[in-house]
Design a protein around this motif. Structure first.
Motif, PDB file in Angstrom:
ATOM      1  N   LYS A 173       0.819  -1.203   0.000  1.00  0.00           N
ATOM      2  CA  LYS A 173       0.000   0.000   0.000  1.00  0.00           C
ATOM      3  C   LYS A 173       0.860   1.263   0.000  1.00  0.00           C
ATOM      4  O   LYS A 173       0.696   2.133  -0.865  1.00  0.00           O
ATOM      5  N   ASP A 174       1.779   1.354   0.942  1.00  0.00           N
ATOM      6  CA  ASP A 174       2.623   2.546   1.032  1.00  0.00           C
ATOM      7  C   ASP A 174       3.775   2.529   0.033  1.00  0.00           C
ATOM      8  O   ASP A 174       4.345   3.568  -0.278  1.00  0.00           O
ATOM      9  N   ARG A 175       4.122   1.321  -0.442  1.00  0.00           N
ATOM     10  CA  ARG A 175       5.174   1.133  -1.445  1.00  0.00           C
ATOM     11  C   ARG A 175       6.475   1.829  -1.017  1.00  0.00           C
ATOM     12  O   ARG A 175       7.074   2.616  -1.759  1.00  0.00           O
ATOM     13  N   VAL A 176       6.919   1.514   0.190  1.00  0.00           N
ATOM     14  CA  VAL A 176       8.133   2.137   0.728  1.00  0.00           C
ATOM     15  C   VAL A 176       9.362   1.606  -0.003  1.00  0.00           C
ATOM     16  O   VAL A 176       9.354   0.511  -0.577  1.00  0.00           O
ATOM     17  N   PHE A 177      10.417   2.394   0.068  1.00  0.00           N
ATOM     18  CA  PHE A 177      11.669   2.062  -0.608  1.00  0.00           C
ATOM     19  C   PHE A 177      12.571   1.208   0.272  1.00  0.00           C
ATOM     20  O   PHE A 177      13.296   0.339  -0.200  1.00  0.00           O
ATOM     21  N   THR A 178      12.529   1.475   1.578  1.00  0.00           N
ATOM     22  CA  THR A 178      13.332   0.722   2.544  1.00  0.00           C
ATOM     23  C   THR A 178      12.645   0.797   3.891  1.00  0.00           C
ATOM     24  O   THR A 178      11.825   1.689   4.130  1.00  0.00           O
ATOM     25  N   ILE A 179      12.937  -0.159   4.774  1.00  0.00           N
ATOM     26  CA  ILE A 179      12.370  -0.120   6.120  1.00  0.00           C
ATOM     27  C   ILE A 179      13.454  -0.330   7.162  1.00  0.00           C
ATOM     28  O   ILE A 179      14.525  -0.861   6.863  1.00  0.00           O
ATOM     29  N   GLN A 180      13.158   0.116   8.392  1.00  0.00           N
ATOM     30  CA  GLN A 180      13.989  -0.186   9.544  1.00  0.00           C
ATOM     31  C   GLN A 180      13.161  -1.009  10.518  1.00  0.00           C
ATOM     32  O   GLN A 180      12.035  -0.662  10.836  1.00  0.00           O
ATOM     33  N   GLY A 181      13.745  -2.104  10.978  1.00  0.00           N
ATOM     34  CA  GLY A 181      13.030  -3.008  11.866  1.00  0.00           C
ATOM     35  C   GLY A 181      13.025  -4.405  11.245  1.00  0.00           C
ATOM     36  O   GLY A 181      13.620  -4.612  10.185  1.00  0.00           O
ATOM     37  N   PRO A 182      12.389  -5.374  11.888  1.00  0.00           N
ATOM     38  CA  PRO A 182      11.681  -5.254  13.153  1.00  0.00           C
ATOM     39  C   PRO A 182      12.633  -5.256  14.351  1.00  0.00           C
ATOM     40  O   PRO A 182      13.850  -5.374  14.184  1.00  0.00           O
ATOM     41  N   GLY A 183      12.050  -5.145  15.545  1.00  0.00           N
ATOM     42  CA  GLY A 183      12.852  -5.147  16.766  1.00  0.00           C
ATOM     43  C   GLY A 183      12.727  -6.435  17.546  1.00  0.00           C
ATOM     44  O   GLY A 183      13.070  -6.482  18.721  1.00  0.00           O
ATOM     45  N   SER A 184      12.248  -7.473  16.897  1.00  0.00           N
ATOM     46  CA  SER A 184      12.066  -8.769  17.545  1.00  0.00           C
ATOM     47  C   SER A 184      12.672  -9.868  16.689  1.00  0.00           C
ATOM     48  O   SER A 184      12.389  -9.963  15.494  1.00  0.00           O
ATOM     49  N   ALA A 185      13.499 -10.713  17.315  1.00  0.00           N
ATOM     50  CA  ALA A 185      14.104 -11.834  16.592  1.00  0.00           C
ATOM     51  C   ALA A 185      13.044 -12.803  16.105  1.00  0.00           C
ATOM     52  O   ALA A 185      13.138 -13.350  14.997  1.00  0.00           O
ATOM     53  N   SER A 186      12.022 -13.040  16.909  1.00  0.00           N
ATOM     54  CA  SER A 186      10.952 -13.964  16.513  1.00  0.00           C
ATOM     55  C   SER A 186      10.273 -13.485  15.241  1.00  0.00           C
ATOM     56  O   SER A 186       9.949 -14.279  14.354  1.00  0.00           O
ATOM     57  N   ILE A 187      10.060 -12.178  15.153  1.00  0.00           N
ATOM     58  CA  ILE A 187       9.388 -11.612  13.979  1.00  0.00           C
ATOM     59  C   ILE A 187      10.299 -11.668  12.758  1.00  0.00           C
ATOM     60  O   ILE A 187       9.865 -12.041  11.665  1.00  0.00           O
ATOM     61  N   LEU A 188      11.577 -11.337  12.927  1.00  0.00           N
ATOM     62  CA  LEU A 188      12.488 -11.388  11.781  1.00  0.00           C
ATOM     63  C   LEU A 188      12.660 -12.815  11.279  1.00  0.00           C
ATOM     64  O   LEU A 188      12.824 -13.041  10.070  1.00  0.00           O
ATOM     65  N   ASN A 189      12.616 -13.775  12.197  1.00  0.00           N
ATOM     66  CA  ASN A 189      12.711 -15.175  11.780  1.00  0.00           C
ATOM     67  C   ASN A 189      11.599 -15.561  10.810  1.00  0.00           C
ATOM     68  O   ASN A 189      11.757 -16.468  10.002  1.00  0.00           O
ATOM     69  N   VAL A 190      10.471 -14.867  10.914  1.00  0.00           N
ATOM     70  CA  VAL A 190       9.341 -15.108  10.005  1.00  0.00           C
ATOM     71  C   VAL A 190       9.410 -14.199   8.787  1.00  0.00           C
ATOM     72  O   VAL A 190       9.163 -14.619   7.653  1.00  0.00           O
ATOM     73  N   LEU A 191       9.760 -12.922   9.009  1.00  0.00           N
ATOM     74  CA  LEU A 191       9.684 -11.923   7.946  1.00  0.00           C
ATOM     75  C   LEU A 191      10.818 -11.986   6.925  1.00  0.00           C
ATOM     76  O   LEU A 191      10.660 -11.484   5.809  1.00  0.00           O
ATOM     77  N   TRP A 192      11.949 -12.589   7.281  1.00  0.00           N
ATOM     78  CA  TRP A 192      13.091 -12.478   6.380  1.00  0.00           C
ATOM     79  C   TRP A 192      12.790 -13.062   4.983  1.00  0.00           C
ATOM     80  O   TRP A 192      13.272 -12.531   3.979  1.00  0.00           O
ATOM     81  N   LYS A 193      11.992 -14.105   4.931  1.00  0.00           N
ATOM     82  CA  LYS A 193      11.646 -14.682   3.626  1.00  0.00           C
ATOM     83  C   LYS A 193      10.790 -13.711   2.813  1.00  0.00           C
ATOM     84  O   LYS A 193      10.941 -13.607   1.594  1.00  0.00           O
ATOM     85  N   HIS A 194       9.894 -12.982   3.483  1.00  0.00           N
ATOM     86  CA  HIS A 194       9.061 -11.984   2.798  1.00  0.00           C
ATOM     87  C   HIS A 194       9.921 -10.823   2.305  1.00  0.00           C
ATOM     88  O   HIS A 194       9.719 -10.295   1.204  1.00  0.00           O
ATOM     89  N   ILE A 195      10.894 -10.424   3.145  1.00  0.00           N
ATOM     90  CA  ILE A 195      11.793  -9.319   2.776  1.00  0.00           C
ATOM     91  C   ILE A 195      12.585  -9.677   1.521  1.00  0.00           C
ATOM     92  O   ILE A 195      12.709  -8.875   0.592  1.00  0.00           O
TER      93      ILE A 195
END
Length: 319
Positions: free
Chosen positions: A20-42
């Motif tokens: 939706k926002d179509r950002v160019f880059t992000i900072q975060g997340p601040g949780s290892a549990s969340i990054l363990n899930v999100l890294w594949k999406h990133i």
């Protein structure tokens, strides 16, 4: 976007930012549990990301679109155990391990046990103390029963180490406790009085009140826009951490030049070598083979009188 430190809201926030926002880059997340899930999406969405956490799975092997500014978690525990054995010089160490049965706790537990084995040590007991606990009597009684003379607490956060320190003092156990980096996210431990007198921790960044021209610049710029808040707004280590992350991204944007796109930013970041943060952290270096950025840590001790974290070492790297 607030991920509420929970995976479902984090995924929803990520999708909003990307689609939706179509950002160019992000900072975060601040949780290892969340990054363990999100890294594949990133990686799938090819979004340059500067993260505040460094679980090994997101950095080894290198992920093209994920960067950090501190060493991976296992190395902090190796360095912390090394300090406990070599610098603290315990006589006939009998080490108890207390950990949270969480993703962060499990991530830190394995290298802790591994490093203790290097010194021919096996924990006299392993105790679970999870976030939300308000009492650590059971764990402390076990520590006392096994006659431990030191505690290592992988996966520490302020809310879990607080009941442990309080109950160790309550039951008369005056033994050192060594906790991982997240214990220093706030000054909460330093507000515990005598209960925190033998608490030691480790971090990859300096505190708001430390020395160094980079730290002084951070304070100067912050107070220019928020005058007087040094007395009213506590700024834990996460503030310094986020400051460094932002500075490094800005450095990458400058180096990328006018023909800026995702690949240009990534290539520019990978060109950063021995970036001097002015004492905010150790030097930061990237390459196509490593995106963790930092590789150094400092050992700190809680100071319940001064109510500040006191650095005991210079920047150190794990062997």
């Amino acid at each position: 976007e607030d991920d509420r430190y929970s995976i479902p809201p984090a995924i929803a926030a990520f999708k909003k930012l990307v689609y939706k926002d179509r950002v160019f880059t992000i900072q975060g997340p601040g949780s290892a549990s969340i990054l363990n899930v999100l890294w594949k999406h990133i990686e799938k969405d090819k979004l340059p990301t500067m993260t505040g956490v460094t679980p090994e799975i997101a950095f080894n092997p290198v992920r093209r679109h994920i960067f950090g500014v501190m060493d991976i978690y296992p190395n902090q525990m190796r360095l912390l155990v090394d300090y406990m054995i070599k610098d603290f010089k315990l006589k006939e160490p009998r080490v108890a391990v207390v950990y949270a049965d969480t993703e962060a706790g499990k991530i830190d537990l394995a290298p802790t046990i591994e490093r203790l084995k290097r010194y021919n040590l096996t924990p006299v007991t392993k105790e679970v103390l999870n976030p939300g606990a308000i009492d650590a009597t059971t764990q402390v009684m076990s520590i006392k029963r096994y006659q431990a003379n030191a505690v290592v607490f992988p996966g520490t956060i302020p809310t879990t180490v607080t009941p442990l320190l309080k109950d160790l003092r309550k039951y008369g156990l005056k033994i050192p406790v060594f906790g991982s980096w997240a214990a220093m996210l706030t000054e909460d431990v330093n507000l515990l009085g005598e209960a925190a007198d033998q608490f030691y921790s480790i971090h990859a960044v300096s505190q708001w009140y430390d020395k160094g021209h980079g730290v002084e610049e951070m304070r100067k710029i912050t107070l220019k826009y928020h005058p007087g808040t040094e007395k009213t707004t506590p700024r834990g280590s996460m503030y310094t951490h986020a400051w460094i992350m932002s500075n490094v991204v800005v450095e990458g944007l400058k180096r990328a030049g006018r023909n800026l796109d995702e690949e240009a930013l990534i290539n520019a970041l990978e060109g950063i070598k021995n970036y001097d943060t002015g004492g905010l952290s150790g030097p930061i270096t990237y390459s196509s083979a490593s995106h963790k950025g930092g590789n150094s840590w400092k050992i700190h001790k809680a100071d319940p009188i001064g109510r500040k974290w006191v650095p005991l070492t210079d920047w150190r790297t794990a062997e």
